[in-house]
Design a protein around this motif. Structure first.
Motif, mmCIF file in Angstrom:
data_model
loop_
_atom_site.group_PDB
_atom_site.id
_atom_site.type_symbol
_atom_site.label_atom_id
_atom_site.label_comp_id
_atom_site.label_asym_id
_atom_site.label_seq_id
_atom_site.Cartn_x
_atom_site.Cartn_y
_atom_site.Cartn_z
ATOM 1 N N GLY A 1 39.230 56.011 55.673
ATOM 2 C CA GLY A 1 37.971 56.217 56.113
ATOM 3 C C GLY A 1 36.831 55.389 55.541
ATOM 4 N N GLY A 2 37.131 54.282 54.768
ATOM 5 C CA GLY A 2 35.985 53.484 54.422
ATOM 6 C C GLY A 2 35.479 53.887 52.913
ATOM 7 N N ARG A 3 36.630 53.899 52.032
ATOM 8 C CA ARG A 3 36.194 54.293 50.879
ATOM 9 C C ARG A 3 36.610 53.322 49.466
ATOM 10 N NH1 ARG A 3 38.906 58.860 49.245
ATOM 11 N NH2 ARG A 3 40.148 58.925 50.981
ATOM 12 N N VAL A 4 37.036 52.106 50.045
ATOM 13 C CA VAL A 4 37.493 51.205 49.018
ATOM 14 C C VAL A 4 36.681 50.110 48.653
ATOM 15 C CG1 VAL A 4 39.237 49.128 49.182
ATOM 16 C CG2 VAL A 4 40.021 51.287 49.936
ATOM 17 N N GLU A 5 37.042 49.762 47.364
ATOM 18 C CA GLU A 5 36.227 48.464 46.798
ATOM 19 C C GLU A 5 37.341 47.575 45.997
ATOM 20 O OE1 GLU A 5 32.910 49.864 44.388
ATOM 21 O OE2 GLU A 5 32.477 51.562 45.535
ATOM 22 N N LEU A 6 37.014 46.202 46.093
ATOM 23 C CA LEU A 6 37.806 45.229 45.529
ATOM 24 C C LEU A 6 37.174 44.784 44.366
ATOM 25 C CD1 LEU A 6 40.265 43.450 45.508
ATOM 26 C CD2 LEU A 6 39.019 41.863 47.064
ATOM 27 N N GLY A 7 37.740 45.083 43.205
ATOM 28 C CA GLY A 7 37.336 44.140 41.991
ATOM 29 C C GLY A 7 38.371 43.059 41.825
ATOM 30 N N LEU A 8 37.940 41.905 41.687
ATOM 31 C CA LEU A 8 38.957 40.533 41.654
ATOM 32 C C LEU A 8 38.344 39.604 40.587
ATOM 33 C CD1 LEU A 8 41.222 39.539 43.238
ATOM 34 C CD2 LEU A 8 39.728 38.045 44.552
ATOM 35 N N GLY A 9 39.461 39.449 39.813
ATOM 36 C CA GLY A 9 39.150 38.550 38.699
ATOM 37 C C GLY A 9 40.329 37.364 38.410
ATOM 38 N N ALA A 10 39.947 36.529 37.235
ATOM 39 C CA ALA A 10 40.736 35.504 37.130
ATOM 40 C C ALA A 10 42.094 35.714 36.505
ATOM 41 C CB ALA A 10 40.090 34.211 36.376
ATOM 42 N N GLY A 11 42.205 36.792 36.075
ATOM 43 C CA GLY A 11 43.483 37.205 35.141
ATOM 44 C C GLY A 11 43.402 36.510 33.942
ATOM 45 N N TRP A 12 44.415 37.372 32.950
ATOM 46 C CA TRP A 12 44.115 36.750 31.629
ATOM 47 C C TRP A 12 45.257 36.919 30.842
ATOM 48 C CZ3 TRP A 12 45.094 40.276 27.810
ATOM 49 C CH2 TRP A 12 45.023 41.763 28.125
ATOM 50 N N PHE A 13 46.210 37.819 31.540
ATOM 51 C CA PHE A 13 47.670 38.265 30.656
ATOM 52 C C PHE A 13 48.695 37.632 30.950
ATOM 53 C CE2 PHE A 13 49.977 42.594 29.341
ATOM 54 C CZ PHE A 13 50.262 41.822 28.183
ATOM 55 N N ALA A 14 49.035 36.504 29.699
ATOM 56 C CA ALA A 14 49.993 35.511 30.427
ATOM 57 C C ALA A 14 51.254 36.126 30.213
ATOM 58 C CB ALA A 14 49.879 34.420 29.121
ATOM 59 N N ALA A 15 51.715 37.244 29.399
ATOM 60 C CA ALA A 15 52.895 37.809 29.310
ATOM 61 C C ALA A 15 53.227 38.542 30.555
ATOM 62 C CB ALA A 15 52.997 38.803 28.107
ATOM 63 N N THR B 1 40.184 48.675 42.432
ATOM 64 C CA THR B 1 40.670 47.966 41.322
ATOM 65 C C THR B 1 39.379 47.653 40.332
ATOM 66 O OG1 THR B 1 40.860 46.067 42.524
ATOM 67 C CG2 THR B 1 42.716 47.404 42.454
ATOM 68 N N LEU B 2 39.843 47.564 39.179
ATOM 69 C CA LEU B 2 38.772 47.026 38.264
ATOM 70 C C LEU B 2 39.810 46.174 36.924
ATOM 71 C CD1 LEU B 2 35.788 47.131 37.785
ATOM 72 C CD2 LEU B 2 36.184 48.805 36.071
ATOM 73 N N VAL B 3 40.288 45.085 37.198
ATOM 74 C CA VAL B 3 40.166 44.398 38.549
ATOM 75 C C VAL B 3 41.597 43.742 38.813
ATOM 76 C CG1 VAL B 3 37.915 43.659 38.262
ATOM 77 C CG2 VAL B 3 39.600 42.173 37.482
ATOM 78 N N SER B 4 41.611 43.305 40.065
ATOM 79 C CA SER B 4 43.001 42.650 40.524
ATOM 80 C C SER B 4 42.949 41.343 40.019
ATOM 81 C CB SER B 4 43.187 42.848 42.103
ATOM 82 O OG SER B 4 43.480 44.111 42.338
ATOM 83 N N SER B 5 44.217 40.931 39.627
ATOM 84 C CA SER B 5 44.335 39.303 39.325
ATOM 85 C C SER B 5 44.247 38.415 40.285
ATOM 86 C CB SER B 5 45.299 39.263 38.073
ATOM 87 O OG SER B 5 45.428 37.889 37.942
ATOM 88 N N VAL B 6 43.417 37.521 40.437
ATOM 89 C CA VAL B 6 43.698 36.540 41.667
ATOM 90 C C VAL B 6 45.132 35.873 41.772
ATOM 91 C CG1 VAL B 6 42.867 34.558 40.446
ATOM 92 C CG2 VAL B 6 42.341 34.561 42.946
ATOM 93 N N THR B 7 45.758 35.969 40.673
ATOM 94 C CA THR B 7 47.131 35.097 40.782
ATOM 95 C C THR B 7 48.271 36.080 41.181
ATOM 96 O OG1 THR B 7 47.494 36.266 38.539
ATOM 97 C CG2 THR B 7 46.626 34.139 38.640
ATOM 98 N N PHE B 8 48.104 37.264 41.494
ATOM 99 C CA PHE B 8 49.092 38.408 42.035
ATOM 100 C C PHE B 8 49.409 38.249 43.347
ATOM 101 C CE2 PHE B 8 48.472 41.814 38.255
ATOM 102 C CZ PHE B 8 48.925 40.912 37.510
ATOM 103 N N ARG B 9 48.178 38.048 44.251
ATOM 104 C CA ARG B 9 48.487 38.089 45.726
ATOM 105 C C ARG B 9 47.660 36.998 46.427
ATOM 106 N NH1 ARG B 9 47.057 42.534 43.333
ATOM 107 N NH2 ARG B 9 48.385 44.455 43.309
ATOM 108 N N HIS B 10 48.223 36.350 47.405
ATOM 109 C CA HIS B 10 47.709 35.350 48.315
ATOM 110 C C HIS B 10 46.350 36.194 48.846
ATOM 111 C CE1 HIS B 10 46.627 32.821 51.745
ATOM 112 N NE2 HIS B 10 47.798 32.005 51.112
ATOM 113 N N PRO B 11 45.229 35.072 48.862
ATOM 114 C CA PRO B 11 44.015 36.098 49.389
ATOM 115 C C PRO B 11 43.900 36.362 50.704
ATOM 116 C CG PRO B 11 43.806 33.800 48.969
ATOM 117 C CD PRO B 11 44.899 33.937 48.317
ATOM 118 N N GLY B 12 44.690 35.601 51.504
ATOM 119 C CA GLY B 12 44.886 36.148 52.927
ATOM 120 C C GLY B 12 45.636 37.464 53.051
ATOM 121 N N LEU B 13 46.609 37.604 52.469
ATOM 122 C CA LEU B 13 47.393 38.811 52.162
ATOM 123 C C LEU B 13 46.270 40.063 51.656
ATOM 124 C CD1 LEU B 13 50.014 40.463 52.822
ATOM 125 C CD2 LEU B 13 50.848 39.655 50.823
ATOM 126 N N LEU B 14 45.697 39.804 50.490
ATOM 127 C CA LEU B 14 44.975 40.454 50.039
ATOM 128 C C LEU B 14 43.957 41.185 50.994
ATOM 129 C CD1 LEU B 14 44.104 42.102 47.181
ATOM 130 C CD2 LEU B 14 42.695 39.986 46.641
#
Length: 300
Positions: free
Chosen positions: A96-110, A71-84
């Motif tokens: 098989g080990g090909r994932v990357e996590l983009g994580l950001g503060a989020g900006w789109f209020a709507a 993801t570029l990027v997931s909003s921190v507001t969407f998922r509890h970090p433990g579940l994420l």
């Protein structure tokens, strides 16, 4: 330098369309296929509607074999970090080990209002705690437990399972903030991404990333950039593609990766010379697989 395809499925893309796009990117030799994590279209009707980023990536993990996914990027507001942390670790195993996590503060209020998701003002505090929790859960040794007592979240005696396949899942933190963003990248991330910036603005942002990494005693923070990308074999083809996504061709040429194939190839090479370890090529129209063919032939 690595080249990744970057998409915006909230603008209107079914899972099947994303699958075809990701499989084409893999077959053509791109390093990765990354998607935004949004719940509303920024323009148009967005039909058939949004697709959950990590559900989509789980499916793609089983239907691709080489290309990196994230993801570029997931909003921190969407998922509890433990579940994420659990979701990303599971998708990492599925791929098989090909994932990357983009994580950001989020900006789109709507999009938060549309789906009943809280949108607090101090989201960078959330982001800092989430980065500490996710990376802490992954790095806890099997058999040990993890605990965290923060302002926003509290974890007690967590078994910190499951573990990712990768010893360290790459974490991407991005943005153009002057202080907290590069500092968080230097503390928790493997990559510092600057979206859309160009010229002196891009170099200043990367400079802040380098300075934050130096202050943290690191020499391994990767620098990357994301650019809207529209390329044509001819000027007419370039302008047709720009018009199809509602973009200004002159603005694309001036600040993003827009123009004829040779023009864009020179600009991508210049980004590499300036320090980019990875460039994300934002392609909006996922039905235009010929565009991916041209990008691969020109840039790879």
């Amino acid at each position: 330098m690595e080249l990744c395809v970057f998409t915006e499925p909230q603008q209107g893309a079914s899972y099947d369309l994303q699958l075809a796009h990701a499989q084409a990117a893999e077959a053509l030799g791109f390093t990765g296929w990354f998607r935004s994590d949004h719940l509303l279209a920024m323009s148009g009707d967005g039909l058939p509607g949004p697709t959950d980023a990590w559900t989509t990536l789980a499916g793609l993990a089983r239907e691709t074999s080489r290309v990196r996914l994230g993801t570029l990027v997931s909003s921190v507001t969407f998922r509890h970090p433990g579940l994420l942390a659990m979701q990303v670790a599971q998708v990492d195993a599925m791929s098989g080990g090909r994932v990357e996590l983009g994580l950001g503060a989020g900006w789109f209020a709507a999009e938060h209002l549309a789906y009943g998701i809280p949108f607090p003002e101090r989201r960078f505090d959330l982001l800092e705690e989430a980065l500490e929790i996710v990376t802490g859960l992954w790095s806890t040794e099997v058999g040990d437990t993890y605990a965290f007592d923060g302002v926003h979240w509290r974890l007690e005696e967590s078994p910190a399972l499951p573990k990712p396949v990768q010893q360290r899942v790459p974490v991407i933190v991005g943005g153009t903030g002057a202080k907290r963003t590069p500092a968080l990248a230097a503390e928790f991330a493997t990559e510092y991404n600057v979206p859309w910036a160009d010229g002196d603005d891009l170099e200043r942002a990367w400079g802040r990333g380098r300075a934050a990494a130096d202050a943290a005693g690191r020499d391994d923070l990767r620098l990357s950039v994301a650019k809207q990308t529209v390329v044509g074999r001819t000027e007419a083809e370039f302008r047709r593609r720009a018009e199809a996504i509602g973009a200004d061709p002159d603005e694309l040429r001036a600040t993003q990766l827009g123009g004829t194939a040779n023009e864009v190839a020179d600009r991508v090479a210049a980004l590499g010379e300036a320090g980019a370890v990875r460039v994300y090529l934002q392609t909006i129209d996922m039905t235009d697989l010929d565009h991916l063919d041209l990008l691969a032939a020109t840039l790879l």
